[in-house]
Enzyme design. Sequence first.
Site, PDB file in Angstrom:
ATOM      1  N   ALA A  23       0.809  -1.222   0.000  1.00 15.23           N
ATOM      2  CA  ALA A  23       0.000   0.000   0.000  1.00 15.23           C
ATOM      3  C   ALA A  23       0.843   1.273   0.000  1.00 15.23           C
ATOM      4  O   ALA A  23       0.318   2.370   0.110  1.00 15.23           O
ATOM      5  CB  ALA A  23      -0.914  -0.015   1.222  1.00 15.23           C
ATOM      6  N   ASN A  64       2.098  -3.902   7.679  1.00 15.65           N
ATOM      7  CA  ASN A  64       2.999  -4.482   6.668  1.00 15.65           C
ATOM      8  C   ASN A  64       3.733  -3.387   5.909  1.00 15.65           C
ATOM      9  O   ASN A  64       4.854  -3.570   5.437  1.00 15.65           O
ATOM     10  CB  ASN A  64       2.204  -5.377   5.720  1.00 15.65           C
ATOM     11  CG  ASN A  64       1.678  -6.596   6.442  1.00 15.65           C
ATOM     12  OD1 ASN A  64       2.419  -7.532   6.677  1.00 15.65           O
ATOM     13  ND2 ASN A  64       0.419  -6.562   6.836  1.00 15.65           N
ATOM     14  N   HIS A  66      -0.707   7.036   4.289  1.00  9.01           N
ATOM     15  CA  HIS A  66       0.624   6.547   4.652  1.00  9.01           C
ATOM     16  C   HIS A  66       1.645   7.622   4.317  1.00  9.01           C
ATOM     17  O   HIS A  66       1.637   8.150   3.202  1.00  9.01           O
ATOM     18  CB  HIS A  66       0.975   5.289   3.858  1.00  9.01           C
ATOM     19  CG  HIS A  66      -0.047   4.195   3.992  1.00  9.01           C
ATOM     20  ND1 HIS A  66      -0.179   3.437   5.116  1.00  9.01           N
ATOM     21  CD2 HIS A  66      -0.996   3.763   3.140  1.00  9.01           C
ATOM     22  CE1 HIS A  66      -1.155   2.567   4.949  1.00  9.01           C
ATOM     23  NE2 HIS A  66      -1.670   2.741   3.758  1.00  9.01           N
TER      24      HIS A  66
HETATM   25  N1  LIG Z   1       1.900  -5.001   2.379  1.00 10.66           N
HETATM   26  C1  LIG Z   1       0.785  -4.274   2.460  1.00 10.66           C
HETATM   27  O1  LIG Z   1       0.786  -3.090   2.118  1.00 10.66           O
HETATM   28  C2  LIG Z   1      -0.482  -4.895   2.958  1.00 10.66           C
HETATM   29  C3  LIG Z   1      -0.503  -6.182   3.439  1.00 10.66           C
HETATM   30  N2  LIG Z   1      -1.680  -6.739   3.865  1.00 10.66           N
HETATM   31  C4  LIG Z   1      -1.646  -8.133   4.361  1.00 10.66           C
HETATM   32  O2  LIG Z   1      -2.514  -8.907   3.550  1.00 10.66           O
HETATM   33  C5  LIG Z   1      -3.371  -9.690   4.366  1.00 10.66           C
HETATM   34  C6  LIG Z   1      -4.662  -9.989   3.637  1.00 10.66           C
HETATM   35  O3  LIG Z   1      -5.402  -8.811   3.454  1.00 10.66           O
HETATM   36  P1  LIG Z   1      -6.930  -8.895   2.989  1.00 10.66           P
HETATM   37  O4  LIG Z   1      -7.060  -9.670   1.740  1.00 10.66           O
HETATM   38  O5  LIG Z   1      -7.446  -7.520   2.998  1.00 10.66           O
HETATM   39  O6  LIG Z   1      -7.560  -9.731   4.204  1.00 10.66           O
HETATM   40  P2  LIG Z   1      -8.893 -10.587   4.240  1.00 10.66           P
HETATM   41  O7  LIG Z   1      -9.205 -10.801   5.682  1.00 10.66           O
HETATM   42  O8  LIG Z   1      -9.924  -9.992   3.356  1.00 10.66           O
HETATM   43  O9  LIG Z   1      -8.474 -11.980   3.579  1.00 10.66           O
HETATM   44  C7  LIG Z   1      -7.579 -12.887   4.130  1.00 10.66           C
HETATM   45  C8  LIG Z   1      -7.883 -14.256   3.500  1.00 10.66           C
HETATM   46  O10 LIG Z   1      -6.822 -15.144   3.753  1.00 10.66           O
HETATM   47  C9  LIG Z   1      -7.360 -16.388   4.132  1.00 10.66           C
HETATM   48  N3  LIG Z   1      -6.351 -17.089   4.913  1.00 10.66           N
HETATM   49  C10 LIG Z   1      -5.718 -16.655   6.020  1.00 10.66           C
HETATM   50  N4  LIG Z   1      -4.839 -17.566   6.443  1.00 10.66           N
HETATM   51  C11 LIG Z   1      -4.903 -18.599   5.584  1.00 10.66           C
HETATM   52  C12 LIG Z   1      -4.245 -19.847   5.497  1.00 10.66           C
HETATM   53  N5  LIG Z   1      -3.328 -20.216   6.400  1.00 10.66           N
HETATM   54  N6  LIG Z   1      -4.564 -20.669   4.466  1.00 10.66           N
HETATM   55  C13 LIG Z   1      -5.474 -20.321   3.554  1.00 10.66           C
HETATM   56  N7  LIG Z   1      -6.137 -19.139   3.591  1.00 10.66           N
HETATM   57  C14 LIG Z   1      -5.863 -18.303   4.595  1.00 10.66           C
HETATM   58  C15 LIG Z   1      -8.610 -16.042   4.897  1.00 10.66           C
HETATM   59  O11 LIG Z   1      -9.501 -17.131   4.961  1.00 10.66           O
HETATM   60  C16 LIG Z   1      -9.151 -14.905   4.047  1.00 10.66           C
HETATM   61  O12 LIG Z   1      -9.888 -15.405   2.940  1.00 10.66           O
HETATM   62  C17 LIG Z   1      -3.503  -8.875   5.656  1.00 10.66           C
HETATM   63  O13 LIG Z   1      -3.808  -9.697   6.756  1.00 10.66           O
HETATM   64  C18 LIG Z   1      -2.140  -8.239   5.798  1.00 10.66           C
HETATM   65  O14 LIG Z   1      -1.275  -9.083   6.536  1.00 10.66           O
HETATM   66  C19 LIG Z   1      -2.846  -6.048   3.807  1.00 10.66           C
HETATM   67  C20 LIG Z   1      -2.864  -4.768   3.330  1.00 10.66           C
HETATM   68  C21 LIG Z   1      -1.687  -4.077   2.890  1.00 10.66           C
HETATM   69  O1  LIG Z   2      -3.519  -1.514   3.297  1.00 10.39           O
HETATM   70  C1  LIG Z   2      -3.020  -0.634   4.013  1.00 10.39           C
HETATM   71  O2  LIG Z   2      -3.393   0.541   3.953  1.00 10.39           O
HETATM   72  C2  LIG Z   2      -1.868  -0.945   4.923  1.00 10.39           C
HETATM   73  C3  LIG Z   2      -1.997  -2.166   5.703  1.00 10.39           C
HETATM   74  O3  LIG Z   2      -3.057  -2.647   6.011  1.00 10.39           O
HETATM   75  C4  LIG Z   2      -0.737  -2.803   6.121  1.00 10.39           C
HETATM   76  O4  LIG Z   2       0.309  -2.159   6.054  1.00 10.39           O
HETATM   77  O5  LIG Z   2      -0.777  -3.964   6.536  1.00 10.39           O
END
Ligand SMILES: NC(=O)C1=CN([C@@H]2O[C@H](COP(=O)(O)OP(=O)(O)OC[C@H]3O[C@@H](n4cnc5c(N)ncnc54)[C@H](O)[C@@H]3O)[C@@H](O)[C@H]2O)C=CC1
Ligand SMILES: O=C([O-])CC(=O)C(=O)O
Length: 257
Positions: free
Chosen positions: A114, A180, A210
């Site tokens: 992000a 993250n 951010h």
């Molecule tokens: N680097 C970045 O900028 C960002 C990173 N993230 C990371 O991405 C992750 C996912 O975000 P969203 O899709 O919005 O969350 P979300 O809650 O909508 O989806 C997560 C999905 O992963 C599945 N899941 C979790 N653990 C699992 C496993 N061990 N095996 C199979 N499926 C599994 C869940 O069932 C769910 O469908 C966040 O938890 C965060 O850690 C999120 C936003 C920004």
């Molecule tokens: O999606 C975003 O805005 C940032 C976030 O959740 C993350 O850094 O894990």
Amino acid sequence: MSIALIGSGAIASYVRAHLASAGLPVAAIIVRPGKESNDETPAVSSVADLPKGIDMLIDCAGHEALRTHGIEALRTGIDVVTVSIGALADAALETEVVNAAQYGGAVLHLASGAIGALDALRAARIGELHEVTYVGRKPPMGWVGSPAEDKVDLASLQKATIHFSGSARKASLAYPKNANVAAAVALSSLGFDNTTVELIADPDASANIHEVRAAGSFGSLTFTISGKSLPDNPKSSALAAMSVVAKILEDRKPIRF
Ligand SMILES: NC(=O)C1=CN([C@@H]2O[C@H](COP(=O)(O)OP(=O)(O)OC[C@H]3O[C@@H](n4cnc5c(N)ncnc54)[C@H](O)[C@@H]3O)[C@@H](O)[C@H]2O)C=CC1
Ligand SMILES: O=C([O-])CC(=O)C(=O)O
């Protein structure tokens, strides 16, 4: 390239749809045991059960998914793209990732997520970086389920409130679904222990904001992004999903960033 994806959450769904539009349909999905696929894409519960020939696994399912499936994929020679970057703040996990990648001859690719300006930070640290600060500001809803709930009453918050101030390592470990970006900034600059983080719940914010501030021998930079969240998850910015698709498409080009 044959791609598998972990989960079907907000980011995964976006990535899957956009890869299909780009001519790269996902060949299989890893789901939690007991979760069936409601479409024709095969759903399995482990890397070992993936169809033969998968050469890329996308993790946008969170820290535990990277730990469980990402490491196994690397060990078996499958490259992994992840946005669960904060998981690497756990030094033991980082070591496991490195060992698995070396053993399997595979690579863990970090999507920019992000945030932006990571390229500038990585160049800047070739000189001398003096200080790097990341400030993450989200509407109160964006912090539900995080340690912010122990510090502030998110439902009735009247003014912007800092609920975390400290190192990127502590932020990444305490806020696995929200920090993250802090980890991405840290890994691109001064590292988990020397990158400063502030996390703010702000009732006046209408986006995930951010900000990165850095100073060093290169000069100084300030980068701010006002990111729209994904419709299915107010915590996650749409740009994080876009960055995964961009990473995969970019790495296929003969001329690349
Ligand atoms: N680097 C970045 O900028 C960002 C990173 N993230 C990371 O991405 C992750 C996912 O975000 P969203 O899709 O919005 O969350 P979300 O809650 O909508 O989806 C997560 C999905 O992963 C599945 N899941 C979790 N653990 C699992 C496993 N061990 N095996 C199979 N499926 C599994 C869940 O069932 C769910 O469908 C966040 O938890 C965060 O850690 C999120 C936003 C920004
Ligand atoms: O999606 C975003 O805005 C940032 C976030 O959740 C993350 O850094 O894990």
